[in-house]
Design a protein around this motif. Sequence first.
Motif, PDB file in Angstrom:
ATOM      1  N   ASP A 172     -70.433  37.386 106.264  1.00 14.22           N
ATOM      2  CA  ASP A 172     -70.672  38.325 105.169  1.00 14.22           C
ATOM      3  C   ASP A 172     -72.152  38.619 104.899  1.00 14.22           C
ATOM      4  OD1 ASP A 172     -67.982  38.147 105.084  1.00 14.22           O
ATOM      5  OD2 ASP A 172     -67.858  37.101 103.169  1.00 14.22           O
ATOM      6  N   THR A 223     -61.530  52.412 106.509  1.00 10.00           N
ATOM      7  CA  THR A 223     -61.768  50.990 106.287  1.00 10.00           C
ATOM      8  C   THR A 223     -62.207  50.318 107.579  1.00 10.00           C
ATOM      9  OG1 THR A 223     -60.140  50.938 104.512  1.00 10.00           O
ATOM     10  CG2 THR A 223     -60.714  48.835 105.513  1.00 10.00           C
ATOM     11  N   GLU A 264     -57.077  39.221 107.567  1.00  4.86           N
ATOM     12  CA  GLU A 264     -56.099  40.298 107.596  1.00  4.86           C
ATOM     13  C   GLU A 264     -56.560  41.415 108.525  1.00  4.86           C
ATOM     14  OE1 GLU A 264     -57.488  38.871 105.119  1.00  4.86           O
ATOM     15  OE2 GLU A 264     -55.857  37.820 104.132  1.00  4.86           O
ATOM     16  N   GLN A 300     -58.577  31.972  98.603  1.00  7.48           N
ATOM     17  CA  GLN A 300     -59.755  32.692  99.057  1.00  7.48           C
ATOM     18  C   GLN A 300     -59.390  33.895  99.898  1.00  7.48           C
ATOM     19  OE1 GLN A 300     -62.100  29.500 100.647  1.00  7.48           O
ATOM     20  NE2 GLN A 300     -63.869  30.242  99.516  1.00  7.48           N
ATOM     21  N   LEU A 301     -60.182  34.921  99.748  1.00  4.41           N
ATOM     22  CA  LEU A 301     -59.955  36.150 100.475  1.00  4.41           C
ATOM     23  C   LEU A 301     -61.262  36.479 101.194  1.00  4.41           C
ATOM     24  CD1 LEU A 301     -57.835  38.408 100.786  1.00  4.41           C
ATOM     25  CD2 LEU A 301     -58.874  39.525  98.843  1.00  4.41           C
ATOM     26  N   LEU A 313     -64.045  38.685 103.091  1.00  6.14           N
ATOM     27  CA  LEU A 313     -64.555  40.015 102.757  1.00  6.14           C
ATOM     28  C   LEU A 313     -63.755  41.104 103.477  1.00  6.14           C
ATOM     29  CD1 LEU A 313     -66.722  41.828 101.471  1.00  6.14           C
ATOM     30  CD2 LEU A 313     -68.162  41.374 103.442  1.00  6.14           C
ATOM     31  N   GLU A 314     -63.453  40.864 104.764  1.00  7.05           N
ATOM     32  CA  GLU A 314     -62.702  41.868 105.520  1.00  7.05           C
ATOM     33  C   GLU A 314     -61.292  42.042 104.967  1.00  7.05           C
ATOM     34  OE1 GLU A 314     -62.844  41.262 109.704  1.00  7.05           O
ATOM     35  OE2 GLU A 314     -65.036  41.239 109.766  1.00  7.05           O
ATOM     36  N   GLY A 315     -60.703  40.951 104.492  1.00  8.46           N
ATOM     37  CA  GLY A 315     -59.376  41.030 103.887  1.00  8.46           C
ATOM     38  C   GLY A 315     -59.394  41.894 102.639  1.00  8.46           C
ATOM     39  N   LEU A 339     -50.678  39.530  99.357  1.00  7.83           N
ATOM     40  CA  LEU A 339     -51.475  39.020 100.469  1.00  7.83           C
ATOM     41  C   LEU A 339     -51.167  37.550 100.726  1.00  7.83           C
ATOM     42  CD1 LEU A 339     -54.898  40.651  99.500  1.00  7.83           C
ATOM     43  CD2 LEU A 339     -53.265  41.459 101.211  1.00  7.83           C
ATOM     44  N   ILE A 387     -65.609  48.182 108.032  1.00  7.40           N
ATOM     45  CA  ILE A 387     -65.667  46.801 108.511  1.00  7.40           C
ATOM     46  C   ILE A 387     -66.612  46.705 109.707  1.00  7.40           C
ATOM     47  CG2 ILE A 387     -64.332  45.022 109.699  1.00  7.40           C
ATOM     48  CD1 ILE A 387     -62.004  45.692 107.854  1.00  7.40           C
ATOM     49  N   LEU A 389     -61.485  44.332 102.089  1.00  3.26           N
ATOM     50  CA  LEU A 389     -61.674  45.731 102.494  1.00  3.26           C
ATOM     51  C   LEU A 389     -60.361  46.332 102.979  1.00  3.26           C
ATOM     52  CD1 LEU A 389     -65.073  45.431 104.419  1.00  3.26           C
ATOM     53  CD2 LEU A 389     -64.710  46.216 102.084  1.00  3.26           C
ATOM     54  N   VAL A 390     -59.588  45.546 103.725  1.00  3.53           N
ATOM     55  CA  VAL A 390     -58.321  46.055 104.245  1.00  3.53           C
ATOM     56  C   VAL A 390     -57.330  46.282 103.098  1.00  3.53           C
ATOM     57  CG1 VAL A 390     -56.345  45.534 105.711  1.00  3.53           C
ATOM     58  CG2 VAL A 390     -58.643  45.027 106.511  1.00  3.53           C
ATOM     59  N   HIS A 443     -58.025  47.104 100.157  1.00  9.43           N
ATOM     60  CA  HIS A 443     -58.518  48.333  99.556  1.00  9.43           C
ATOM     61  C   HIS A 443     -57.960  48.606  98.143  1.00  9.43           C
ATOM     62  CE1 HIS A 443     -60.271  52.205  99.264  1.00  9.43           C
ATOM     63  NE2 HIS A 443     -60.598  52.265 100.525  1.00  9.43           N
ATOM     64  N   TYR A 467     -61.955  39.494  92.490  1.00 10.73           N
ATOM     65  CA  TYR A 467     -62.808  38.987  93.578  1.00 10.73           C
ATOM     66  C   TYR A 467     -63.988  38.269  92.958  1.00 10.73           C
ATOM     67  CZ  TYR A 467     -64.570  38.664  98.314  1.00 10.73           C
ATOM     68  OH  TYR A 467     -64.975  38.194  99.535  1.00 10.73           O
TER      69      TYR A 467
END
Lengths: 277, 348
Positions: free
Chosen positions: B203, B64, B50, A201-202, A204-206, A194, B68, A208-209, A211, A165
């Motif tokens: 973000d 998670t 996602e 690009q990823l 931020l929420e992606g 993914l 979020i 976190l998911v 993980h 990241y």
Amino acid sequence: MKLGIIIAILAALCGTARAEGPPRRIVSMNLCTDQYVLLLAQREHIRSVSFLSADPNESPYAHLAAGLKINYGAAEEVIVENPDLVLTGQYTTGFAKTMLRKLGYRVVEVESPRDLAGTRKVMRIMGELLGASGKAEELIANMDRRLNAVGHARAGQPHQTALVYDANGFTVGRPSLADEVLTLVGLDNRAPRLGIKDFGQLALEGLLVAHPAYIVHLEYRSGVASLASQAIKHPAVTAMLAGHQPLSIPGRVLTCAGPSIADAAEHLAALLAGRES
Amino acid sequence: MTQALPFQPSAPLAESLRREMNPALLLGALAGLLLVLIAASLLIGRRSGEAASLMTLFDTDPQTAWLILSEVRLPRTALTVLVGATLGLSGAVLQGLLRNPLAEPALLGASSSAALGAVIMFYFGISGTLAIALPLGGMAGTFLATALLFVLGGRAQDTLTLILAGVAINSLTAALTSLALNFAPNPYAALEIIFWILGSFADRSMEHVWLALPPTLIGWAFLLSAGRALDALTLGEDIAATLGFDIPAVKRRAIIGAAFAIGAAVSVTGVISFVGLVVPHLLRPLVGYRPGRLLAASMFGGAALMTAADIGVRMVDTGLELKVGVVTALIGAPFFLHLLMVLRRARA
């Protein structure tokens, strides 16, 4: 495929180079072609390298570039050197490249390979082009030896998930040099799953998911502020890693396909070993 | 009272009164709309992201999902509300105080000068060692620009002079921001100009909320205190003065309020244009063209519009997330042109 074409072009050029002997007035306009020149060519044959190579934040070989003339990718800086070989990358200095070709200079565009096999190939071809094949083989053998040692030391360790990241949320998929390094040290890069190919690009929420157990951060000028480098410091990322820091390795060792890949692998393996103990 | 406004639509007084809503009802309706939008903003993720469906995630990976919600969506939504309210309120105050329908923090350069101040603090490492330096830089920028603006256009009744002064301040500060970013030690900085000129809530973290909240609240208090004077000002500065309002003091309070609130907003989200222009205009008929009453309504309206715009950004499936200023400009610029034409017709 593309790499094959470039290699064919280079091979053809090598033919002419051999007839005239190795180039003696080399100008390199790209950080990645700079490294081949700095590592392979004789110092007195280097007329100038790009300004990025003189910066230790950008190049692992800045110490070799110290004292050499630098260029900023402008055509006129090249012309005054009257070079017999101009090396450029694929994406930068487009106008200068076109102009230099029009003026009859020998401009060789070098593609950046995305895997280790391609890296070896390009290093070999650059060795031939610069009349330093023996030196190139030596560098390749040394790099392979170091990579094998890392792979050997890491064999048998449990596979943990990881994601690169980086600034602006960029992550690295497959094929890529970073992915090969991750695999070598026993990390399971989640990015290909993914849907990310060589890089992408990823959000931020992606992240976190997904993980991942580890985040690999290609550090770049972390001492000076930018929004780009703030993302990794987001409290949500810290919470996800349960207080652990991302695995930070200097980004410059993975910017270009060259022997510094071994530095990246060794650095990452050492960080992982530190976490596991 | 309404006749004194130079920019008032030529609609008859009776018609404007017919559209006027009961103040409590209006604020209640706007608050209700805002609540719905806040809920949507917390639940809706990026279309390409996602984590699009937070509800599903609560079943599969509640930890998670909570992360979020609390660390990504909550600060984001809190900032759209804070910044939207700030822009709506400052737009309403500036339009009333300058008696100029085109007054708006971004158009007048108040926002872009805040960006300049914040950029200097951020990229040259000052906010790295002292976090509060970031909003302070923004506030200093807005304060200087707004003060300059009132000196240049404060007494001028001419719309054009004021707007041109704003344009000049805007281009100067935008150029200086670009210059500062190019001199910044981090090469990424030059690419980040797009954040500072178009704004984004992506973000942002709770740290940004806590950084912006205190100066924003102080700014709101100053701006809201101008309300009664604005009503009197519709009769002209001289009459307002004879009614006992200290107009220079009101202007000073407005400058300070704008500096606090806009400086804080821009320093964490960048410049977002047109919200301060559109919202007061849309709501003005509903408050019976009373600038004082417009203030609270514009806060709720601004917060609602900003939250909606930020949801809109997430609905567009682009690789790099769209900047929210793109959406507000797409709504606001045609609106601005429409206003110009209405003004021209009113003069003819």
